[in-house]
Design a protein around this motif. Sequence first.
Motif, PDB file in Angstrom:
ATOM      1  N   UNK A 143      -5.749   5.809  -5.281  1.00 33.13           N
ATOM      2  CA  UNK A 143      -5.445   7.150  -4.780  1.00 33.13           C
ATOM      3  C   UNK A 143      -6.294   8.249  -5.417  1.00 33.13           C
ATOM      4  N   UNK A 144      -6.584   8.125  -6.709  1.00 35.26           N
ATOM      5  CA  UNK A 144      -7.342   9.172  -7.387  1.00 35.26           C
ATOM      6  C   UNK A 144      -8.776   9.276  -6.880  1.00 35.26           C
ATOM      7  N   UNK A 145      -9.272   8.204  -6.305  1.00 34.87           N
ATOM      8  CA  UNK A 145     -10.673   8.167  -5.877  1.00 34.87           C
ATOM      9  C   UNK A 145     -10.865   8.421  -4.390  1.00 34.87           C
ATOM     10  N   UNK A 146      -9.883   8.031  -3.586  1.00 35.78           N
ATOM     11  CA  UNK A 146     -10.108   7.975  -2.145  1.00 35.78           C
ATOM     12  C   UNK A 146     -10.277   9.354  -1.518  1.00 35.78           C
ATOM     13  N   UNK A 182       1.219   9.683  -5.051  1.00 30.70           N
ATOM     14  CA  UNK A 182       2.011   9.482  -6.257  1.00 30.70           C
ATOM     15  C   UNK A 182       2.723   8.139  -6.276  1.00 30.70           C
ATOM     16  N   UNK A 183       2.945   7.562  -5.107  1.00 27.93           N
ATOM     17  CA  UNK A 183       3.830   6.399  -5.016  1.00 27.93           C
ATOM     18  C   UNK A 183       3.118   5.076  -4.846  1.00 27.93           C
ATOM     19  N   UNK A 184       1.830   5.077  -4.535  1.00 27.77           N
ATOM     20  CA  UNK A 184       1.149   3.839  -4.193  1.00 27.77           C
ATOM     21  C   UNK A 184       0.109   3.466  -5.237  1.00 27.77           C
ATOM     22  N   UNK A 185      -0.319   2.225  -5.204  1.00 28.00           N
ATOM     23  CA  UNK A 185      -1.394   1.768  -6.081  1.00 28.00           C
ATOM     24  C   UNK A 185      -2.742   1.835  -5.387  1.00 28.00           C
ATOM     25  N   UNK A 186      -2.768   1.455  -4.107  1.00 30.18           N
ATOM     26  CA  UNK A 186      -4.008   1.416  -3.351  1.00 30.18           C
ATOM     27  C   UNK A 186      -3.764   1.999  -1.967  1.00 30.18           C
ATOM     28  N   UNK A 190     -10.605  -6.160  10.406  1.00 30.56           N
ATOM     29  CA  UNK A 190      -9.931  -5.762   9.172  1.00 30.56           C
ATOM     30  C   UNK A 190      -9.826  -6.948   8.224  1.00 30.56           C
ATOM     31  N   UNK A 191     -10.186  -6.707   6.967  1.00 32.37           N
ATOM     32  CA  UNK A 191     -10.012  -7.681   5.890  1.00 32.37           C
ATOM     33  C   UNK A 191      -9.065  -7.082   4.862  1.00 32.37           C
ATOM     34  N   UNK A 192      -8.067  -7.855   4.467  1.00 37.38           N
ATOM     35  CA  UNK A 192      -7.052  -7.336   3.549  1.00 37.38           C
ATOM     36  C   UNK A 192      -6.344  -8.494   2.871  1.00 37.38           C
ATOM     37  N   UNK A 193      -6.134  -8.377   1.556  1.00 37.14           N
ATOM     38  CA  UNK A 193      -5.342  -9.354   0.812  1.00 37.14           C
ATOM     39  C   UNK A 193      -4.283  -8.604   0.005  1.00 37.14           C
ATOM     40  N   UNK A 194      -3.042  -9.068   0.082  1.00 33.79           N
ATOM     41  CA  UNK A 194      -1.936  -8.453  -0.650  1.00 33.79           C
ATOM     42  C   UNK A 194      -1.370  -9.480  -1.620  1.00 33.79           C
ATOM     43  N   UNK A 195      -1.293  -9.114  -2.902  1.00 38.01           N
ATOM     44  CA  UNK A 195      -0.777  -9.993  -3.950  1.00 38.01           C
ATOM     45  C   UNK A 195       0.566  -9.470  -4.451  1.00 38.01           C
ATOM     46  N   UNK A 196       1.267 -10.292  -5.202  1.00 38.79           N
ATOM     47  CA  UNK A 196       2.489  -9.832  -5.869  1.00 38.79           C
ATOM     48  C   UNK A 196       2.157  -8.645  -6.769  1.00 38.79           C
ATOM     49  N   UNK A 197       3.019  -7.652  -6.731  1.00 36.84           N
ATOM     50  CA  UNK A 197       2.825  -6.473  -7.561  1.00 36.84           C
ATOM     51  C   UNK A 197       2.031  -5.367  -6.901  1.00 36.84           C
ATOM     52  N   UNK A 198       1.330  -5.673  -5.814  1.00 40.21           N
ATOM     53  CA  UNK A 198       0.565  -4.650  -5.107  1.00 40.21           C
ATOM     54  C   UNK A 198       1.486  -3.697  -4.349  1.00 40.21           C
ATOM     55  N   UNK A 199       1.107  -2.425  -4.302  1.00 43.34           N
ATOM     56  CA  UNK A 199       1.671  -1.493  -3.329  1.00 43.34           C
ATOM     57  C   UNK A 199       0.501  -0.891  -2.569  1.00 43.34           C
ATOM     58  N   UNK A 200       0.354  -1.313  -1.324  1.00 47.26           N
ATOM     59  CA  UNK A 200      -0.678  -0.791  -0.438  1.00 47.26           C
ATOM     60  C   UNK A 200      -0.036   0.198   0.521  1.00 47.26           C
TER      61      UNK A 200
END
Length: 262
Positions: free
Chosen positions: A204-207, A186-190, A24-34
């Motif tokens: 969310x709109x694409x996945x 509705x609640x998440x960004x990614x 698994x590769x993953x990076x979380x930045x400030x402001x992200x909601x995963x």
Amino acid sequence: MTDPLVRLENVSVRFDGRPAVQHVNLSVHRGDIFTIIGPNGAGKTTLIKALVGLQAVTEGTVERAPGLVIGYVPQQLQIEPTLPLHVGRFMALSGQPEAECRRALERTGIGHLMASEIHHLSGGERQRLLLARALVRRPDLLVLDEPAQGVDINGQAALYNLIRELRDELNCGVIMISHDLHLVMAATDKVICLNQHVCCSGFPADISHDPAFIDTFGHSVAESLAVYHHHHNHSHDLHGDVVSRKAAEPAAHGAHCNHDHH
């Protein structure tokens, strides 16, 4: 872009030789909601425990920003039924000043429960207590494992709305696990779809159109999510009941949402 709060590179976790999480590769930045979604046994909890340092990785690296403060919300509060413990005492175990504990409880909407026995709290109140405990140190990264478990559908909407507000107020990153797919959209960004490895990820709109998502959750779920819309024209109180927007305005912690489902 700023440096990530946490970065996972080629992370794998195995138990007795069996893979729980793979590459698994993953990076979380400030402001992200995963939000991590996936079937039971997909390794979701194992992954976030590796992210926060509660689980050693078998392979790969986990890099956390220097001085990173993590607020972790487990799936549920496990307390011996015969142990008397009130909310204020539970918060005090965090080691933070009483004023900070009270402020965190107020922000999650349960300040009035400071003297209540934890065993008498509803499912939604317990989840808000766990969130308050995670907030008391003003985390850079908020990590939540099934934060809406045991909460009814309207209470879930209010809780997810509160998480978004906290992300904005603290300028923190958020990563959470959820099974509530419609609310997640509705609640998440990614979204990250995990089944030991990352099957797919994106907005969310694409996945919902991704073949890997359809293989995991089925065509009916994918089709319902593809036409899901979420607007805002009413509010929920802390118990999940619908109230008018005017009535909700004085309540700083109301969750605004309108479920325009097609």
